[in-house]
Design a protein around this motif. Structure first.
Motif, PDB file in Angstrom:
ATOM      1  N   ASP A 264      40.247   2.662  93.887  1.00  0.00           N
ATOM      2  CA  ASP A 264      40.564   2.175  95.220  1.00  0.00           C
ATOM      3  C   ASP A 264      39.751   0.914  95.512  1.00  0.00           C
ATOM      4  OD1 ASP A 264      40.280   2.031  98.304  1.00  0.00           O
ATOM      5  OD2 ASP A 264      41.861   3.512  97.986  1.00  0.00           O
ATOM      6  N   CYS A 265      40.372  -0.051  96.152  1.00  0.00           N
ATOM      7  CA  CYS A 265      39.688  -1.318  96.410  1.00  0.00           C
ATOM      8  C   CYS A 265      38.447  -1.138  97.276  1.00  0.00           C
ATOM      9  CB  CYS A 265      40.654  -2.297  97.079  1.00  0.00           C
ATOM     10  SG  CYS A 265      41.923  -2.923  95.957  1.00  0.00           S
ATOM     11  N   LYS A 266      38.415  -0.106  98.120  1.00  0.00           N
ATOM     12  CA  LYS A 266      37.243   0.131  98.953  1.00  0.00           C
ATOM     13  C   LYS A 266      36.025   0.509  98.114  1.00  0.00           C
ATOM     14  CE  LYS A 266      39.909   1.602 102.998  1.00  0.00           C
ATOM     15  NZ  LYS A 266      40.193   2.711 103.936  1.00  0.00           N
ATOM     16  N   ALA A 267      36.285   0.977  96.881  1.00  0.00           N
ATOM     17  CA  ALA A 267      35.182   1.383  96.011  1.00  0.00           C
ATOM     18  C   ALA A 267      34.714   0.249  95.110  1.00  0.00           C
ATOM     19  CB  ALA A 267      35.602   2.582  95.160  1.00  0.00           C
ATOM     20  N   LEU A 268      35.368  -0.897  95.152  1.00  0.00           N
ATOM     21  CA  LEU A 268      34.996  -2.028  94.301  1.00  0.00           C
ATOM     22  C   LEU A 268      33.834  -2.804  94.927  1.00  0.00           C
ATOM     23  CD1 LEU A 268      38.466  -3.451  93.231  1.00  0.00           C
ATOM     24  CD2 LEU A 268      36.999  -1.864  91.992  1.00  0.00           C
ATOM     25  N   ASP A 269      32.964  -3.309  94.058  1.00  0.00           N
ATOM     26  CA  ASP A 269      31.840  -4.126  94.517  1.00  0.00           C
ATOM     27  C   ASP A 269      32.113  -5.606  94.296  1.00  0.00           C
ATOM     28  OD1 ASP A 269      30.332  -1.896  95.286  1.00  0.00           O
ATOM     29  OD2 ASP A 269      29.643  -1.597  93.227  1.00  0.00           O
ATOM     30  N   LYS A 270      32.597  -5.929  93.112  1.00  0.00           N
ATOM     31  CA  LYS A 270      32.903  -7.328  92.821  1.00  0.00           C
ATOM     32  C   LYS A 270      33.860  -7.414  91.649  1.00  0.00           C
ATOM     33  CE  LYS A 270      28.794  -8.017  89.867  1.00  0.00           C
ATOM     34  NZ  LYS A 270      27.553  -8.812  89.683  1.00  0.00           N
ATOM     35  N   VAL A 271      34.492  -8.583  91.526  1.00  0.00           N
ATOM     36  CA  VAL A 271      35.393  -8.870  90.416  1.00  0.00           C
ATOM     37  C   VAL A 271      35.027 -10.250  89.887  1.00  0.00           C
ATOM     38  CG1 VAL A 271      37.776  -9.178  89.672  1.00  0.00           C
ATOM     39  CG2 VAL A 271      37.255  -7.504  91.463  1.00  0.00           C
ATOM     40  N   SER A 272      34.730 -10.327  88.597  1.00  0.00           N
ATOM     41  CA  SER A 272      34.324 -11.601  88.002  1.00  0.00           C
ATOM     42  C   SER A 272      35.283 -11.985  86.887  1.00  0.00           C
ATOM     43  CB  SER A 272      32.896 -11.493  87.444  1.00  0.00           C
ATOM     44  OG  SER A 272      32.784 -10.408  86.536  1.00  0.00           O
ATOM     45  N   ALA A 273      35.537 -13.280  86.754  1.00  0.00           N
ATOM     46  CA  ALA A 273      36.438 -13.786  85.732  1.00  0.00           C
ATOM     47  C   ALA A 273      35.687 -13.986  84.420  1.00  0.00           C
ATOM     48  CB  ALA A 273      37.053 -15.101  86.187  1.00  0.00           C
ATOM     49  N   GLU A 274      36.303 -13.530  83.327  1.00  0.00           N
ATOM     50  CA  GLU A 274      35.759 -13.736  81.990  1.00  0.00           C
ATOM     51  C   GLU A 274      36.903 -14.171  81.086  1.00  0.00           C
ATOM     52  OE1 GLU A 274      33.433 -10.513  80.470  1.00  0.00           O
ATOM     53  OE2 GLU A 274      32.352 -10.187  82.361  1.00  0.00           O
ATOM     54  N   GLY A 275      37.116 -15.479  81.020  1.00  0.00           N
ATOM     55  CA  GLY A 275      38.219 -16.011  80.234  1.00  0.00           C
ATOM     56  C   GLY A 275      39.548 -15.617  80.831  1.00  0.00           C
ATOM     57  N   ASP A 276      40.410 -15.010  80.009  1.00  0.00           N
ATOM     58  CA  ASP A 276      41.718 -14.567  80.472  1.00  0.00           C
ATOM     59  C   ASP A 276      41.678 -13.170  81.077  1.00  0.00           C
ATOM     60  OD1 ASP A 276      42.865 -16.939  79.620  1.00  0.00           O
ATOM     61  OD2 ASP A 276      43.315 -16.156  77.616  1.00  0.00           O
ATOM     62  N   TYR A 277      40.481 -12.619  81.264  1.00  0.00           N
ATOM     63  CA  TYR A 277      40.342 -11.259  81.771  1.00  0.00           C
ATOM     64  C   TYR A 277      39.490 -11.260  83.043  1.00  0.00           C
ATOM     65  CZ  TYR A 277      42.262  -9.515  77.371  1.00  0.00           C
ATOM     66  OH  TYR A 277      43.089  -9.245  76.308  1.00  0.00           O
ATOM     67  N   MET A 278      39.620 -10.173  83.786  1.00  0.00           N
ATOM     68  CA  MET A 278      38.808  -9.942  84.960  1.00  0.00           C
ATOM     69  C   MET A 278      37.943  -8.698  84.715  1.00  0.00           C
ATOM     70  SD  MET A 278      39.648 -12.264  87.215  1.00  0.00           S
ATOM     71  CE  MET A 278      40.048 -13.467  85.937  1.00  0.00           C
ATOM     72  N   ARG A 279      36.655  -8.778  85.079  1.00  0.00           N
ATOM     73  CA  ARG A 279      35.794  -7.612  84.981  1.00  0.00           C
ATOM     74  C   ARG A 279      35.642  -7.009  86.382  1.00  0.00           C
ATOM     75  NH1 ARG A 279      32.568  -5.177  81.454  1.00  0.00           N
ATOM     76  NH2 ARG A 279      32.807  -6.858  79.907  1.00  0.00           N
ATOM     77  N   VAL A 280      36.046  -5.765  86.502  1.00  0.00           N
ATOM     78  CA  VAL A 280      36.015  -5.050  87.772  1.00  0.00           C
ATOM     79  C   VAL A 280      34.751  -4.198  87.827  1.00  0.00           C
ATOM     80  CG1 VAL A 280      37.210  -3.349  89.215  1.00  0.00           C
ATOM     81  CG2 VAL A 280      38.534  -5.015  87.900  1.00  0.00           C
ATOM     82  N   HIS A 281      33.952  -4.346  88.866  1.00  0.00           N
ATOM     83  CA  HIS A 281      32.682  -3.635  89.008  1.00  0.00           C
ATOM     84  C   HIS A 281      32.776  -2.629  90.148  1.00  0.00           C
ATOM     85  CE1 HIS A 281      30.442  -6.695  86.539  1.00  0.00           C
ATOM     86  NE2 HIS A 281      31.453  -7.441  86.968  1.00  0.00           N
ATOM     87  N   SER A 282      32.293  -1.409  89.897  1.00  0.00           N
ATOM     88  CA  SER A 282      32.262  -0.385  90.929  1.00  0.00           C
ATOM     89  C   SER A 282      31.163   0.621  90.613  1.00  0.00           C
ATOM     90  CB  SER A 282      33.606   0.344  91.023  1.00  0.00           C
ATOM     91  OG  SER A 282      33.543   1.423  91.938  1.00  0.00           O
ATOM     92  N   ALA A 283      30.202   0.748  91.513  1.00  0.00           N
ATOM     93  CA  ALA A 283      29.130   1.749  91.386  1.00  0.00           C
ATOM     94  C   ALA A 283      28.471   1.707  90.001  1.00  0.00           C
ATOM     95  CB  ALA A 283      29.675   3.142  91.664  1.00  0.00           C
ATOM     96  N   SER A 284      28.001   0.548  89.606  1.00  0.00           N
ATOM     97  CA  SER A 284      27.286   0.298  88.349  1.00  0.00           C
ATOM     98  C   SER A 284      28.161   0.449  87.107  1.00  0.00           C
ATOM     99  CB  SER A 284      26.054   1.213  88.218  1.00  0.00           C
ATOM    100  OG  SER A 284      26.425   2.560  87.934  1.00  0.00           O
ATOM    101  N   LYS A 285      29.450   0.658  87.265  1.00  0.00           N
ATOM    102  CA  LYS A 285      30.369   0.698  86.128  1.00  0.00           C
ATOM    103  C   LYS A 285      31.261  -0.535  86.179  1.00  0.00           C
ATOM    104  CE  LYS A 285      30.610   5.760  85.947  1.00  0.00           C
ATOM    105  NZ  LYS A 285      31.510   6.939  85.987  1.00  0.00           N
ATOM    106  N   SER A 286      31.843  -0.881  85.025  1.00  0.00           N
ATOM    107  CA  SER A 286      32.732  -2.035  85.002  1.00  0.00           C
ATOM    108  C   SER A 286      33.826  -1.831  83.970  1.00  0.00           C
ATOM    109  CB  SER A 286      31.954  -3.321  84.704  1.00  0.00           C
ATOM    110  OG  SER A 286      31.435  -3.303  83.386  1.00  0.00           O
TER     111      SER A 286
END
Length: 217
Positions: A115-137
């Motif tokens: 759920d988007c409410k549980a996301l902390d940040k989203v960072s771009a890494e080339g052609d991919y996005m890294r999704v971060h939530s509660a110390s996991k990605s």
């Protein structure tokens, strides 16, 4: 109302409310309800408590068809129904559900919903996005624009072209010289793009002051 209706030709909806005669036999009333529910022109039906006992919505081709079908029901209705009221639908309002604010990430050979409410940040890494939530990605194949659309703009802020963060994940904003830096809850610091500073400051200053970040110079 015992005739099937061609859905492509039907143009008239009628909502009928019925009050059954208290002197009618319960089995006759039950049989009447069952016949109404089974009628192919009836779309919905509900039992009520209050002024009326039963209500259904039917679809007919035109007023002439409605009157013809009503005349067929006149005799049994006269025996079982003490009151009825017909209302014709002239305008229908349909609620549109809100879009699903979530992202799907790889998990144990399958996919997991975050759920988007549980996301902390989203960072771009080339052609991919890294999704971060509660110390996991997790890594997902997407674009920053696509992820931004999925997140919505109310709770997330784009610090620069490669990073989106949740508003509540920002602990402090530091102003040094001409630059602004965001200190995040995970201890990292991110430079804010100069073009984004005015919009970010406006968003944060006009949001909740109880859980917003500290502004430092």
């Amino acid at each position: 109302m015992d005739h099937a209706v061609d859905r492509r030709l039907a143009s008239l909806r009628v909502i009928m409310c019925l009050t059954f005669d208290r002197r009618a036999a319960p089995q006759e009333i039950a049989a009447a309800k069952a016949a109404i529910i089974a009628c192919q022109s009836v779309l919905h039906s509900v039992e009520l408590s209050g002024t009326f006992d039963f209500m259904f919505e039917a679809e007919v081709a035109d007023m002439a068809t409605y009157n013809a079908q009503l005349s067929l029901c006149a005799e049994p209705m006269a025996r079982l129904v003490s009151r009825y009221e017909a209302n014709f639908v002239c305008k229908r309002f349909i609620r549109r559900d809100k879009p699903d604010r979530a992202v799907w990430v790889p998990h144990n050979g399958g996919m997991k919903r975050i759920d988007c409410k549980a996301l902390d940040k989203v960072s771009a890494e080339g052609d991919y996005m890294r999704v971060h939530s509660a110390s996991k990605s997790w890594m997902i194949h997407s674009t920053m624009a696509a992820v931004s659309d999925r997140l919505g703009c109310d709770d997330f802020i784009q610090l620069h072209r490669s990073l989106i963060v949740r508003r509540g994940f920002i602990d402090e904003l530091i102003h040094g010289g001409r630059n602004w830096t965001a200190v995040l809850s995970d201890g990292t610091e991110e430079r804010i793009a100069k073009s984004n500073v005015p919009a970010i400051l406006h968003m944060l200053r006009n949001g909740s002051t109880s859980d917003g970040p500290t502004l430092s110079t």
